[in-house]
Structure formats: C-alpha cells, structure tokens
Design a protein around this motif. Structure first.
Motif, mmCIF file in Angstrom:
data_model
loop_
_atom_site.group_PDB
_atom_site.id
_atom_site.type_symbol
_atom_site.label_atom_id
_atom_site.label_comp_id
_atom_site.label_asym_id
_atom_site.label_seq_id
_atom_site.Cartn_x
_atom_site.Cartn_y
_atom_site.Cartn_z
ATOM 1 N N LYS A 65 0.782 -1.260 -0.098
ATOM 2 C CA LYS A 65 0.145 0.121 -0.070
ATOM 3 C C LYS A 65 0.746 1.258 -0.089
ATOM 4 C CE LYS A 65 -3.735 2.171 2.623
ATOM 5 N NZ LYS A 65 -3.515 3.416 2.230
ATOM 6 N N ASP A 66 1.791 1.440 0.810
ATOM 7 C CA ASP A 66 2.613 2.559 0.907
ATOM 8 C C ASP A 66 3.553 2.833 -0.325
ATOM 9 O OD1 ASP A 66 1.734 2.965 3.483
ATOM 10 O OD2 ASP A 66 3.461 2.013 4.673
ATOM 11 N N VAL A 67 3.999 1.810 -0.855
ATOM 12 C CA VAL A 67 4.787 2.083 -2.052
ATOM 13 C C VAL A 67 3.905 2.472 -3.387
ATOM 14 C CG1 VAL A 67 6.205 0.845 -3.956
ATOM 15 C CG2 VAL A 67 6.638 0.159 -1.424
ATOM 16 N N TYR A 68 2.868 1.576 -3.351
ATOM 17 C CA TYR A 68 1.691 2.085 -4.546
ATOM 18 C C TYR A 68 1.280 3.276 -4.426
ATOM 19 C CZ TYR A 68 -2.367 1.484 -7.506
ATOM 20 O OH TYR A 68 -3.291 1.724 -8.541
ATOM 21 N N GLU A 76 8.914 3.196 -12.358
ATOM 22 C CA GLU A 76 9.134 1.832 -12.491
ATOM 23 C C GLU A 76 10.107 1.322 -11.255
ATOM 24 O OE1 GLU A 76 8.599 -0.357 -14.999
ATOM 25 O OE2 GLU A 76 7.675 1.286 -16.128
ATOM 26 N N GLY A 77 10.827 2.416 -10.347
ATOM 27 C CA GLY A 77 11.317 1.783 -9.131
ATOM 28 C C GLY A 77 10.262 1.380 -8.084
ATOM 29 N N VAL A 82 7.379 -3.365 -5.448
ATOM 30 C CA VAL A 82 6.287 -4.196 -5.423
ATOM 31 C C VAL A 82 6.407 -5.580 -5.940
ATOM 32 C CG1 VAL A 82 3.928 -4.583 -6.198
ATOM 33 C CG2 VAL A 82 4.715 -2.145 -5.760
ATOM 34 N N ARG A 83 7.242 -5.781 -7.011
ATOM 35 C CA ARG A 83 7.364 -7.178 -7.564
ATOM 36 C C ARG A 83 8.150 -7.844 -6.421
ATOM 37 N NH1 ARG A 83 7.821 -4.801 -13.003
ATOM 38 N NH2 ARG A 83 9.828 -4.292 -12.547
ATOM 39 N N GLN A 84 9.208 -7.166 -5.965
ATOM 40 C CA GLN A 84 10.094 -8.208 -5.086
ATOM 41 C C GLN A 84 9.008 -8.359 -3.828
ATOM 42 O OE1 GLN A 84 13.349 -5.380 -4.250
ATOM 43 N NE2 GLN A 84 14.003 -5.835 -6.222
ATOM 44 N N ILE A 85 8.061 -7.392 -3.197
ATOM 45 C CA ILE A 85 7.267 -7.793 -1.996
ATOM 46 C C ILE A 85 6.468 -8.692 -2.571
ATOM 47 C CG2 ILE A 85 5.391 -6.812 -0.763
ATOM 48 C CD1 ILE A 85 6.955 -4.105 -0.805
ATOM 49 N N LEU A 86 5.614 -8.982 -3.637
ATOM 50 C CA LEU A 86 4.714 -9.935 -3.847
ATOM 51 C C LEU A 86 5.544 -11.386 -4.216
ATOM 52 C CD1 LEU A 86 2.309 -7.776 -6.189
ATOM 53 C CD2 LEU A 86 1.972 -8.656 -3.815
ATOM 54 N N THR A 87 6.788 -10.971 -4.711
ATOM 55 C CA THR A 87 7.259 -12.619 -4.987
ATOM 56 C C THR A 87 7.774 -13.217 -3.562
ATOM 57 O OG1 THR A 87 8.038 -11.704 -7.075
ATOM 58 C CG2 THR A 87 9.403 -13.672 -5.972
ATOM 59 N N SER A 88 8.107 -12.326 -2.455
ATOM 60 C CA SER A 88 8.436 -12.690 -1.294
ATOM 61 C C SER A 88 7.147 -13.247 -0.372
ATOM 62 C CB SER A 88 9.236 -11.850 -0.724
ATOM 63 O OG SER A 88 8.534 -10.638 -0.149
#
Length: 461
Positions: A65-68, A76-77, A82-88
């Motif tokens: 939420k905070d990043v988005y 892109e950063g 977000v991609r890294q958070i969801l992958t983990s």
C-alpha cells in the motif's frame, strides 16, 4: 389359484411389498440427508477458502500500500519494489501471489519462472476456460472470484483452483492469489464413498433381516396350512365315523323297537285273530271278545308305529311350528317318564325350517340325556327372541355334567349327543352354552339373525 395359495399370497406379498417400500424410503431418505450434509460441508469449506483468499489478498494489498500510494503511473522503481514484495509473500508450497497487466503480460509468478515477460491473454485450461482474460475481467470489475484448472506446483498435476483477483488500476495491473480445491473435493468424495458404503450395508442388513422373515412367514403359513388340513381331514374322518355310528345306533334302536314292540304286537294280533277265527267257525259264544282283544292289540301296534314316526320326524313340527312341537315333545316326555316339563315360548316363528329342526333335535337329545343321566325331578323349556336372535334354554334340577378341561371350549365332558348338539349349532354359526353344577344344568342354544327365514329369503325383483 387354490384357496390356500391365495392365503399364502395374501400373507407373504404384503410383507414383501412393505419391506421393499420401507427399504426404498429409508435408503432414499438417508441418501437425501447425507447428500445434503455433504453439499453443506462442501459449501462451508468453499466459503472458508473464499474468506481465506480475501484475507490473503488484503494482506498483500496492505504490504504494497505505501509503495503503491506514493508512486505515479510510470514509477518503474516502485513497480520493481512491489514485484519483489509480492514474490516474497508466498505461503506454503502451493500458495503464492501472481500479477498480470491488463494486456495479459505476466509480471510476477514465483512458482513458474517461465511465465513473466510473456503474454498469456489467450491461455485456456483443459475445460476451455480463458483463465487470464477472465481474471483480468474480475479485477476490472473491482475484484472477484474465479474457478479454473491450473497446474499444482507440489504435484505437477492439473487441479481445480479458486482465485481472487483485484485491480491496481493506476498501473493497469491485476494482482491475485488462489487455493487449490482438490483437498475439498477429495474429502467430499470420501464422504460420498462412505455414503455408498453405508447404503450398501443398509441393503445387506435389510436383506439379511427381510429374506429370513419372508421365508419364516412362508414356512409358517405352509406349516399352518398343512396342520389345518391334517386337522380338517382328521375331523372329517371323525365326523364321518360319528355319522356312521349314529346311523348304526339309530338303526339298532329302530330294529329293537320294531322287534320288541311292533313285531310282538303284530304277532299278538295274528294269534288273537286266529283264535277269533276258530271260535267264529266253532260258533262259540266268546268269539266277539276274541275279536275285540285282537283289535286292542292292533291299536297297540299302531300306537307303537306312530311313536316311532313321531321320534323320527314329528308332523306337528311341520304343521304347527316349533313351539307346538316342543310342547308335544314335553308332554310325551312327561307321560313317559313322569318328570314334569314346563314349556314357555315368547318367540315368533321366524326361523328357517332346518333351524327349527335343529332346535327340536337339540331339545329331543337334551331330554333324552336328562332321562338317562340327570336324575332330575323337574324340567323347563323356554324359547324367546332378543333383537331378532332366537334363544332356547333347557333347564333341569339334576346332578349336572362333569367339568373337563379337555372337552373343548364348552369345558364339559359329554357323549355323542352333546357333540351332535354342538355341531348342529355350529352349522348355523350359533352358540351352545352349558352351565352345570350339582344343583342342575342349563343348556342355552343361541342362533344368529342369519338363521331367520327373512334373512335367507330371496329379495323381490
């Protein structure tokens, strides 16, 4: 079909039909209840899975939420973080989050590394469902559930999967996660298999109970039929022998009466008239007296014949009815034995002729028994009617019958005469009651309404 076969069919078929209907109804009701329970169980498990998906999706959205919220559409950063958070954010061997953009390009897929960077908008599962396109459509609608088939990471086999898709509209992304339903369906199938086994056991138990029961009823009916048939044959033989014995007794009595009474009187008549003839020829003075003696002897023979005829079939019964016949029977009995007989009749003459004959014979046999065995000094015959049912009682003050438990329902021992009276009443479905003690005996014959002449007369057309 013979009567005994009809009885067997009436006894066995309702039992078979009842057992079949009860088994079918019990099985149907058990199956319906079990299937309803299984459906409820499956629905509850699916509801639990849906709640779990909503919680997991909210967890993922909270994590990014905070990043988005602080990023713009082309950051892109922020997208990479977000991609890294969801992958983990994976949970278990088969739990993960996936991301596709609205054009169908894979962005995140932790379990299948070959998918990111490629377009899967046209992907279909074995059932023909456009999986990615439908998930994107649910995300565009504001979020929703979608069920499809997908490869299970832990086994590599295709399995039913339920996913929840939500949209990140600023980036035109669809984020989702799912749970596999094979464990739910496996438990459901296990329950259904248990239901089938339970129904099968129920059928086996019912069969083990019903078949022996039907066989037992059938065997019992057969035994009862054969037993009753043997008893009926035995009774028929006894009745036949009894009739023969009765006929022989009556023939013996008639032969004795004819030989000792009528025959002797006729011999006396012959000798009297022979003597009168010789005296007439000799012109003796006492020829007329000899003729008179012959006439007296002839009158005695005629009287003997009339008495025998009266005992065999009294004319007064046919000419004047039962009441007059009973009165005449009582008078002859009193004249012969010296025992006073009172006859009282308040019943109209409504019985059929054969019923009248039966009552007369019963009275005749009862008086004969009183004369031979009772030692009575007084006899009373009474006939009356109750609600159209004719009754007759014969009472005496003699020594009575001897009670015997083996003598049947009447409870009194007796000879052939008593059995004949009972059988005469049974022919008309009547009842013969006997009350006896040391102060006397009362015999009561009770006819049903069916013995009346009006009940058996044909109806006018």
């Amino acid at each position: 079909m013979q009567l005994r076969h009809q009885i067997l069919a009436l006894a066995v078929l309702p039992l078979v039909v009842a057992i079949t209907l009860i088994t079918a109804f019990t099985t149907w009701q058990s199956s319906t209840l079990a299937q309803s329970s299984i459906a409820t169980f499956e629905r509850n498990m699916l509801d639990a899975k849906e709640t779990e998906l909503l919680n997991l999706t909210n967890l993922a959205l909270s994590a990014i939420k905070d990043v988005y919220d602080n990023a713009d559409a082309d950051d892109e950063g922020a997208k990479e973080r977000v991609r890294q958070i969801l992958t983990s954010l994976d949970y278990g061997q088969d739990g993960y989050f996936f991301v596709y953009d609205y054009d169908g390009n894979s962005i995140v897929h932790p379990r299948q590394s070959f998918r990111p960077g490629r377009n899967w908008l046209d992907l279909v599962d074995p059932d023909g469902d456009q999986v990615i396109a439908n998930l994107i459509a649910k995300a565009k609608e504001g979020g929703g559930l979608h069920q499809y088939k997908w490869e299970k990471p832990s086994s590599g086999a295709m399995a039913d999967k339920l996913s929840f898709a939500a949209g990140l509209d600023k980036w035109r992304w669809m984020i989702g996660t799912g749970v596999y339903l094979d464990d739910v369906f496996a438990q459901t199938e296990t329950a259904k298999a248990g239901l089938r086994n339970s129904i099968r056991r129920t059928f086996v138990i019912v069969t083990l109970i019903a078949v022996p029961s039907v066989l037992l009823v059938f065997a019992t009916c057969m035994w009862i039929t054969l037993h009753e048939r043997r008893m009926a044959d035995g009774k028929l033989k006894l009745l036949t022998q009894r009739i023969i014995d009765t006929q022989e007794e009556e023939r013996t009595r008639l032969a004795r009466e004819l030989h000792d009474g009528v025959s002797q009187n006729l011999v006396g008549v012959r000798y009297a008239f022979d003597l009168a003839a010789r005296k007439v020829k000799a012109s003796t003075a006492d020829a007329a007296a000899a003729i008179d003696r012959g006439i007296d002897a002839l009158n005695g023979a005629i009287k003997e014949v009339r008495e025998l005829s009266h005992e065999l079939r009294p004319r007064v019964l046919d000419d004047l009815g039962l009441a007059a016949a009973l009165t005449s029977l009582g008078s002859h009995f009193e004249e012969r034995t010296g025992i006073p007989v009172s006859v009282e009749s308040s019943s109209p003459d409504t019985l059929r002729p054969e019923a009248n004959t039966a009552l007369y014979r019963i009275a005749q046999e009862a008086l004969a028994n009183i004369e031979r065995h009772a030692g009575a000094s007084q006899v009373a015959i009474r006939m009356w009617s109750t609600k159209g049912r004719v009754r007759m009682s014969i009472s005496d003050n003699g020594s009575g019958f001897v009670k015997d438990a083996r003598a049947g329902s009447a409870g009194y021992s007796g000879g052939l005469g008593l059995r004949n009276m009972q059988e005469r009443m049974a022919h008309f479905r009547g009842i013969l009651l006997i009350q006896s003690n040391d102060k006397g005996t009362t015999l009561t014959a009770m006819f049903p309404k069916s013995a009346n002449a009006a009940m058996s007369a044909p109806k006018a057309a």
